[in-house]
Design a protein around this motif. Structure first.
Motif, PDB file in Angstrom:
ATOM      1  N   UNK A   1       0.813  -1.212   0.000  1.00 18.98           N
ATOM      2  CA  UNK A   1       0.000   0.000   0.000  1.00 18.98           C
ATOM      3  C   UNK A   1       0.848   1.264   0.000  1.00 18.98           C
ATOM      4  N   UNK A   2       2.042   1.210   0.626  1.00 16.23           N
ATOM      5  CA  UNK A   2       2.932   2.367   0.512  1.00 16.23           C
ATOM      6  C   UNK A   2       3.359   2.548  -0.941  1.00 16.23           C
ATOM      7  N   UNK A   3       3.695   1.444  -1.603  1.00 14.61           N
ATOM      8  CA  UNK A   3       4.076   1.536  -3.012  1.00 14.61           C
ATOM      9  C   UNK A   3       2.921   2.062  -3.862  1.00 14.61           C
ATOM     10  N   UNK A   4       1.710   1.580  -3.567  1.00 15.08           N
ATOM     11  CA  UNK A   4       0.539   2.032  -4.322  1.00 15.08           C
ATOM     12  C   UNK A   4       0.298   3.522  -4.115  1.00 15.08           C
ATOM     13  N   UNK A   5       0.329   3.948  -2.861  1.00 18.95           N
ATOM     14  CA  UNK A   5       0.078   5.359  -2.552  1.00 18.95           C
ATOM     15  C   UNK A   5       1.155   6.256  -3.161  1.00 18.95           C
ATOM     16  N   UNK A   6       2.409   5.850  -3.044  1.00 17.01           N
ATOM     17  CA  UNK A   6       3.492   6.663  -3.611  1.00 17.01           C
ATOM     18  C   UNK A   6       3.441   6.680  -5.126  1.00 17.01           C
TER      19      UNK A   6
ATOM     20  N   UNK B   1       2.968  10.024  -7.169  1.00 13.87           N
ATOM     21  CA  UNK B   1       3.969  10.435  -8.144  1.00 13.87           C
ATOM     22  C   UNK B   1       3.379  10.781  -9.502  1.00 13.87           C
ATOM     23  N   UNK B   2       2.223  10.214  -9.796  1.00 19.26           N
ATOM     24  CA  UNK B   2       1.589  10.509 -11.094  1.00 19.26           C
ATOM     25  C   UNK B   2       0.907  11.867 -11.114  1.00 19.26           C
ATOM     26  N   UNK B   3       0.819  12.504  -9.951  1.00 18.14           N
ATOM     27  CA  UNK B   3       0.205  13.826  -9.885  1.00 18.14           C
ATOM     28  C   UNK B   3      -1.270  13.807  -9.583  1.00 18.14           C
ATOM     29  N   UNK B   4      -1.810  12.664  -9.121  1.00 14.03           N
ATOM     30  CA  UNK B   4      -3.239  12.567  -8.804  1.00 14.03           C
ATOM     31  C   UNK B   4      -3.561  13.406  -7.574  1.00 14.03           C
ATOM     32  N   UNK B   5      -4.838  13.755  -7.431  1.00 15.39           N
ATOM     33  CA  UNK B   5      -5.282  14.563  -6.292  1.00 15.39           C
ATOM     34  C   UNK B   5      -5.222  13.755  -5.003  1.00 15.39           C
ATOM     35  N   UNK B   6      -5.241  14.475  -3.882  1.00 14.06           N
ATOM     36  CA  UNK B   6      -5.199  13.805  -2.590  1.00 14.06           C
ATOM     37  C   UNK B   6      -6.395  12.893  -2.389  1.00 14.06           C
ATOM     38  N   UNK B   7      -7.566  13.319  -2.826  1.00 12.69           N
ATOM     39  CA  UNK B   7      -8.767  12.504  -2.668  1.00 12.69           C
ATOM     40  C   UNK B   7      -8.631  11.195  -3.445  1.00 12.69           C
TER      41      UNK B   7
ATOM     42  N   UNK C   1      -3.207  10.935   4.754  1.00 12.60           N
ATOM     43  CA  UNK C   1      -4.253  11.460   3.876  1.00 12.60           C
ATOM     44  C   UNK C   1      -5.594  11.495   4.588  1.00 12.60           C
ATOM     45  N   UNK C   2      -5.827  10.537   5.482  1.00 12.58           N
ATOM     46  CA  UNK C   2      -7.061  10.549   6.272  1.00 12.58           C
ATOM     47  C   UNK C   2      -7.117  11.764   7.185  1.00 12.58           C
ATOM     48  N   UNK C   3      -5.949  12.213   7.662  1.00 10.78           N
ATOM     49  CA  UNK C   3      -5.898  13.357   8.564  1.00 10.78           C
ATOM     50  C   UNK C   3      -5.682  14.680   7.821  1.00 10.78           C
ATOM     51  N   UNK C   4      -5.818  14.649   6.502  1.00  8.57           N
ATOM     52  CA  UNK C   4      -5.831  15.887   5.740  1.00  8.57           C
ATOM     53  C   UNK C   4      -4.489  16.395   5.264  1.00  8.57           C
ATOM     54  N   UNK C   5      -3.405  15.651   5.475  1.00  9.25           N
ATOM     55  CA  UNK C   5      -2.111  16.101   4.967  1.00  9.25           C
ATOM     56  C   UNK C   5      -2.079  15.965   3.447  1.00  9.25           C
ATOM     57  N   UNK C   6      -1.250  16.763   2.822  1.00  7.62           N
ATOM     58  CA  UNK C   6      -1.204  16.770   1.358  1.00  7.62           C
ATOM     59  C   UNK C   6       0.237  16.796   0.860  1.00  7.62           C
TER      60      UNK C   6
ATOM     61  N   UNK D   1       8.103   2.263  -7.371  1.00 10.84           N
ATOM     62  CA  UNK D   1       6.765   2.619  -7.869  1.00 10.84           C
ATOM     63  C   UNK D   1       6.577   4.130  -7.923  1.00 10.84           C
ATOM     64  N   UNK D   2       7.209   4.853  -7.003  1.00  9.73           N
ATOM     65  CA  UNK D   2       7.097   6.316  -7.050  1.00  9.73           C
ATOM     66  C   UNK D   2       7.747   6.868  -8.313  1.00  9.73           C
ATOM     67  N   UNK D   3       8.909   6.328  -8.651  1.00 10.04           N
ATOM     68  CA  UNK D   3       9.589   6.761  -9.885  1.00 10.04           C
ATOM     69  C   UNK D   3       8.739   6.418 -11.106  1.00 10.04           C
ATOM     70  N   UNK D   4       8.148   5.240 -11.109  1.00  8.88           N
ATOM     71  CA  UNK D   4       7.269   4.884 -12.224  1.00  8.88           C
ATOM     72  C   UNK D   4       6.071   5.821 -12.315  1.00  8.88           C
ATOM     73  N   UNK D   5       5.533   6.185 -11.125  1.00  7.43           N
ATOM     74  CA  UNK D   5       4.424   7.134 -11.125  1.00  7.43           C
ATOM     75  C   UNK D   5       4.820   8.471 -11.717  1.00  7.43           C
ATOM     76  N   UNK D   6       6.006   8.935 -11.383  1.00  5.33           N
ATOM     77  CA  UNK D   6       6.503  10.189 -11.959  1.00  5.33           C
ATOM     78  C   UNK D   6       6.626  10.090 -13.463  1.00  5.33           C
ATOM     79  N   UNK D   7       7.156   8.953 -13.942  1.00  2.00           N
ATOM     80  CA  UNK D   7       7.339   8.782 -15.381  1.00  2.00           C
ATOM     81  C   UNK D   7       6.008   8.745 -16.109  1.00  2.00           C
ATOM     82  N   UNK D   8       5.057   7.963 -15.577  1.00  2.00           N
ATOM     83  CA  UNK D   8       3.755   7.863 -16.240  1.00  2.00           C
ATOM     84  C   UNK D   8       2.981   9.176 -16.114  1.00  2.00           C
ATOM     85  N   UNK D   9       3.170   9.853 -14.983  1.00  2.00           N
ATOM     86  CA  UNK D   9       2.482  11.131 -14.804  1.00  2.00           C
ATOM     87  C   UNK D   9       2.971  12.172 -15.777  1.00  2.00           C
ATOM     88  N   UNK D  10       4.279  12.100 -16.083  1.00  2.00           N
ATOM     89  CA  UNK D  10       4.863  13.047 -17.037  1.00  2.00           C
ATOM     90  C   UNK D  10       4.378  12.752 -18.456  1.00  2.00           C
TER      91      UNK D  10
END
Length: 351
Positions: free
Chosen positions: A152-157, A161-167, A288-293, A342-351
């Motif tokens: 789940x840490x990998x999923x969240x990161x 990394x893809x630039x999705x919203x907090x929600x 994210x549940x406690x509102x951090x962004x 996974x965070x690096x992959x998210x950055x790449x796909x987000x770009x």
């Protein structure tokens, strides 16, 4: 002519004496929470530590002084032994026995050094019994918690990394928690249930027991059963003849109860896997549940998961008898490595 011991020698001997007293007390406390053979073994270990204690007492002579306190680890072990008496204490005691200084201390006898090495094996065997009793459910719990933390840490990161919203990150994390926990629970149930069924299938059938008294003694086809199980022809015939005389086929050849016990129950393993995966998977979602962004949420999630990974690594290290710090750092490196990828992959796909 014997020379008087130095002040340094006296301090060292007094510490050894205190440590032996503390270790004997640990084994007696553990014995108080056991019955039968395990209790007798632990009391015998306490008696052996008493012999070592007497050696240092004789060396000290009039310099024994007031009873000293054992080392910090010995005192902690005694507190744990009084409160829990669990396999964790035995695993810690096993590690304590491995660090005995007697093999390199000229004032300790070779027999004492050998005793400590054998004590390690005795405690290892006792700890192995405890590990066997909890291995099925414990394995599911540890694997579930680690899978929840890392996946789940990998999923969240990755989503972050893809630039999705907090929600969207929050919803993804919660969905990953639920899907992963259900998958882990179902998979663990099937795995453990199948393993128990395989063990049960190895037990002799009741019909085979009933048929033994009716066998042709001259033909003695029962010997084929033992040959099929790997015995030589001579041993198989001898065993079969023994069984025919007593008609006790299967009484001592069923799958041992400990085999089933070490596997655990399907529902127990499934519940443990589900619960611990969920408890691990919720941690990366908490910021994210406690509102951090943004990066603040990512950093908090990574720190929380890192602390949890270190904790599970220490537990695994203690129970396995290995170095806890090494196991903890290994867990941390694996978890952070997967999350970073996974965070690096998210950055790449987000770009």
């Amino acid at each position: 002519m014997n020379t008087a011991p130095s002040a340094r020698d006296i301090r060292r001997w007094r510490q050894y004496l205190a440590d032996e007293r503390a270790e004997a007390a640990v084994y007696r406390d553990l014995a108080g929470r056991r019955t039968g053979e395990e209790r007798d073994i632990l009391l015998a270990l306490a008696e052996a530590e008493g012999r070592h204690e007497e050696h240092w007492r004789k060396l000290l002579g009039d310099n024994v002084g007031k009873p000293g306190r054992g080392g910090l680890q010995a005192r902690m072990l005694r507190v744990l032994a009084r409160r829990f008496g669990s396999v964790f204490v035995l695993a810690l005691a096993q590690r304590a026995e491995t660090r005995s200084p007697y093999s390199s201390d000229a004032d300790a006898t070779s027999a004492m050094a050998a005793d400590e090495q054998i004590h390690e094996e005795v405690v290892r065997a006792l700890a192995a019994r405890g590990r066997s009793r909890l291995s099925g459910t414990f394995r599911a719990a540890v694997f579930g918690a680690n899978d929840g933390l890392v996946s789940n840490l990998a999923l969240v990161l990755g989503i972050s990394g893809s630039g999705a919203s907090n929600q969207f990150v929050l919803l993804t994390g919660l969905a990953g928690l639920l899907a992963g926990a259900l998958s882990m629970g179902a998979g663990e149930y099937v795995s453990v249930r199948s393993q128990r069924e395989l063990l049960e299938a190895s037990n002799p059938a009741e019909s085979a027991r009933d048929a033994v008294p009716k066998l042709d003694v001259d033909a003695n086809e029962l010997g084929l059963v033992y040959r099929a199980r790997g015995m030589s022809a001579a041993d198989a015939d001898a065993r079969a003849a023994e069984v025919l005389r007593g008609h006790t086929f299967g009484d001592d050849e069923t799958t041992a109860p400990d085999d089933h016990e070490s596997v655990g129950t399907g529902l127990g393993a499934a519940a443990a896997s589900f619960s611990f995966f969920a408890s691990g998977a919720i941690i990366p979602v908490l910021p994210y549940l406690f509102g951090l962004e943004g990066y603040v949420a990512l950093a908090v999630a990574a720190v929380l998961v890192g602390i949890a990974l270190l904790g599970t690594g220490v537990v695994v290290g203690l129970l396995s008898g290995g170095p806890p710090l090494k196991r903890a750092l290994r867990q941390l490196a694996i978890g952070y490595g997967a999350a970073a990828a996974t965070y690096v992959l998210g950055l790449l796909f987000g770009a």
